[in-house]
Design a protein around this motif. Sequence first.
Motif: not given
Length: 413
Positions: A319, A322-323, A326-327, A331-332, A335
């Motif tokens: 992950q 992905n993380m 996001k940072r 995000e949304g 991915v």
Amino acid sequence: MARTTSNLTNTQVKQAKKSEKEYTLSDGGGLQLRVRPSGSKLWVLKYTQPVTKRRTNFGLGSYPEVSLADARRKMQEAKVLLSQGIDPKAHRDEQSEAKREATESTFGVIADKWLTLKRQQVNPETANANYRALEKHILPLLKNTPVENIKPKHIINILEPVKAKGNLETVKRLCRIINEIMRLAVAGGYIEVNYLADVTKMFPAPKRKHMPTIKPERLPELMQTLNRANITRTTRCLIEWQLHTMIRPKEASTVEWDHIDTVNGIWEIPADIMKMKIPHKVPLTPQAMQILELMRPISGNRNHVFPGHRNPNTHTNTQTANMALKRMGFEGELVAHGLRSLASTTLNEQGFDPDIIESALAHIDKNEVRRAYNRAEYLERRRKLMEWWSNHIEKASYGSVSVTGTRSLRIVG
């Protein structure tokens, strides 16, 4: 004169003593109490088999577990069967076998067999996750139920509350798992027909959710954001590795140096790592090879190309990418898996052969003959496709933001 036999009394049965030799006490009608030298007492019914007409014995149990009254009742039940032309001993054996089969063919037992096989076919974590779904929703009610007794109504009643909560994906997954178990029951001879084959039609299909991704024209934005991100070199290289190779996040995160053929520029992914359990070869572009060279000082002496942050002796978390995305503000919107969709959309828009694109994405062709041909013949055609894609990434990066570019990078070590 006909021989008469007086009926036994409870006292006679209780006080019957053992002897050096076995002897019998008759109660009439063929019912006997056998007293053995050990002192054990066994009820036996002597009768004539309805088909062979041979005299045989039928054990009715031991005294005192089976009392005189119980033995007489069992004798009467046996004689009712005999009057119908049924051998009581064969009837009992058939009932015992049916009970044994029922115990061995419960939904829970077949589900355990399914889990064992499933762990060999897919990632064990995936198999275990599916089994946990069964434990939560299905097994509490059907674990001890013989599969032959399970009908569509049982499943519908169980899944209706799950549907009412709006968990349609869970309903669909459970229907699929249940059908796999029932098909295994058919294959094992426990049932002849799977009556649950169409139970999924009783529930609305879930709306398909695509992995969040960005439009092709936003690739330069992604690369510039990636360049400015406060992330480690390993994470930065991992994201670009996924982007250049078009491989799934887990397969990219777990790549080992031993899987890389640097001479021929090939990444050979073993079957046990691939989602569909089929080995896959990835042609490595010069840009992908450059990423490996950037990682070599960091992990060249370890097993995995992208080592874990806390434990460098294992691979980075699946992950991690992905993380990081996001940072970075996606995000949304994006991915790690969506990087594959970004590549697919771009390549399709550029007019590349869809079969070559699907092969590069390691999607499985349902046609086995064509799939074998694809694996044998598409490698070089995929290499050309991958080279175009890597060059496109660098152009979108304006030659300065990709880790494979020639200008300075802003990366946290």
